[in-house]
Design a protein around this motif. Sequence first.
Motif, short mmCIF file in Angstrom:
data_model
loop_
_atom_site.label_atom_id
_atom_site.label_comp_id
_atom_site.label_asym_id
_atom_site.label_seq_id
_atom_site.Cartn_x
_atom_site.Cartn_y
_atom_site.Cartn_z
N TRP A 233 -3.72 -34.64 9.51
CA TRP A 233 -3.22 -34.79 10.88
C TRP A 233 -3.18 -36.24 11.35
N ALA B 29 0.32 -36.20 7.87
CA ALA B 29 1.30 -35.57 8.76
C ALA B 29 1.58 -36.41 9.98
N PHE C 49 0.28 -36.67 13.13
CA PHE C 49 0.49 -35.94 14.38
C PHE C 49 0.49 -36.90 15.57
N GLU D 286 0.45 -33.10 19.77
CA GLU D 286 0.07 -32.18 18.70
C GLU D 286 -1.43 -32.21 18.45
N VAL E 289 2.37 -40.76 7.48
CA VAL E 289 3.19 -40.05 6.50
C VAL E 289 3.27 -40.82 5.19
N GLU F 226 0.52 -19.93 10.08
CA GLU F 226 -0.62 -20.34 9.25
C GLU F 226 -1.75 -20.90 10.10
N PRO G 224 3.39 -26.47 19.73
CA PRO G 224 4.35 -27.41 19.14
C PRO G 224 4.93 -26.82 17.86
N SER G 225 6.10 -27.28 17.48
CA SER G 225 6.85 -26.65 16.38
C SER G 225 6.12 -26.66 15.05
N ARG G 226 5.26 -27.65 14.82
CA ARG G 226 4.57 -27.72 13.52
C ARG G 226 3.36 -26.79 13.45
N PHE G 227 3.05 -26.09 14.53
CA PHE G 227 1.94 -25.13 14.51
C PHE G 227 2.53 -23.74 14.26
N THR G 228 2.44 -23.32 13.02
CA THR G 228 3.06 -22.07 12.59
C THR G 228 2.04 -20.94 12.55
#
Length: 366
Positions: free
Chosen positions: A54, A63, A65, A69, A58, A17, A11-15
């Motif tokens: 997670w 975050a 999730f 995610e 917000v 890092e 998923p896009s939020r898993f970079t």
Amino acid sequence: MSADLANGNPPSRFTEEFEQLTATLAQLATGAEAELNWPAEAWNALKEAGVLGWNVPVEFGGADFDSLEMTYGYIRLAEACLTTTFVLTQFNAACQRINWSSDTDFKTTVFQELVNGTKFATVGISHLTTSRQHLKKPTVSAHSYDNGWILDGFVPWVTGAVHADYIVTGGVCEDGTQILALVDTKANGVDPQSPIEMLSMTGSHTGAVKLNQVQIPSEHLIAGPVEQVMKRPDGQGGAGSLTTSALALGVARRAIAHLQEETEKRTDLLEIYEPLHAECAGIYREMFETLEAGTLNGTFSEKIRERSNSLVLRSSQALLAAVKGAGFVKGHPAERAIREAMFFLVWSCPQPVVHANMREFACVLD
């Protein structure tokens, strides 16, 4: 999103890092004392990577999730270190229940402490759902008083109890209804017992907690008194979670990856590795397709749990058989995987899943 996930794209939020985090956890998990020690260094790595937010909304600094995610994250983290990931599931379970409270000020204060890592929360709720429900006398009793509630009794399974600042737990009232509350471990009468030495994941420091007439202020009441406080009308807390299956799949993926390494030395192992790998990929794909479609329910969750349990048990034993005597030595990935696989036979495992796994052991075919 499921097609991308099934093809190995996060998923896009898993970079990057997050990739570094999993590598760090995997390295820490191989240490000589990793099996016994509380994963303090790994937990700090989760904090630095923002993982503690997670399961926090917000508006309270988290975050928030979604299920796609969260499931992806659990699979990858369990593949790196099951102990740390299990502790995270209990922390996230506490966050989920804290969010049930209607007191915004209470949630703002507590969530800020949890997200920034200054406080650690866990849960002790098995006695409200499955564990010890057959007993005539409640494991934990609850009585109201002028300024709140009093909990008295014995909470049987609390991960990280000796490290916790907060424990989300509850008790049974005289009329059979239940309450759920946040217990501050510094309160008088809260007595965490010594952690239990387990077949695996002893480092999670899971143990019992005695509650000796512990006073709970009214603002720390999360839910209740109601019948079956853990079953929410909005569906939260009920059947259908893929958390346990995600962790089982993560451990299976690790065992299968080690098995793949062995195929590079012995091509005859390909006929063992390939069907296990394909089965793992199939379960993985079904999980995310179902989550994206919004069709997850208790029946599907149970079937996926049954298949994930079966896979992690078989893949870990296949790895041991492939590496032979080396895998029988303490600390070898095969030895670790087999012991960790046993955990999924007892952790939040519905009786139909247990029975299905035992039928497989006995070669009882449908």
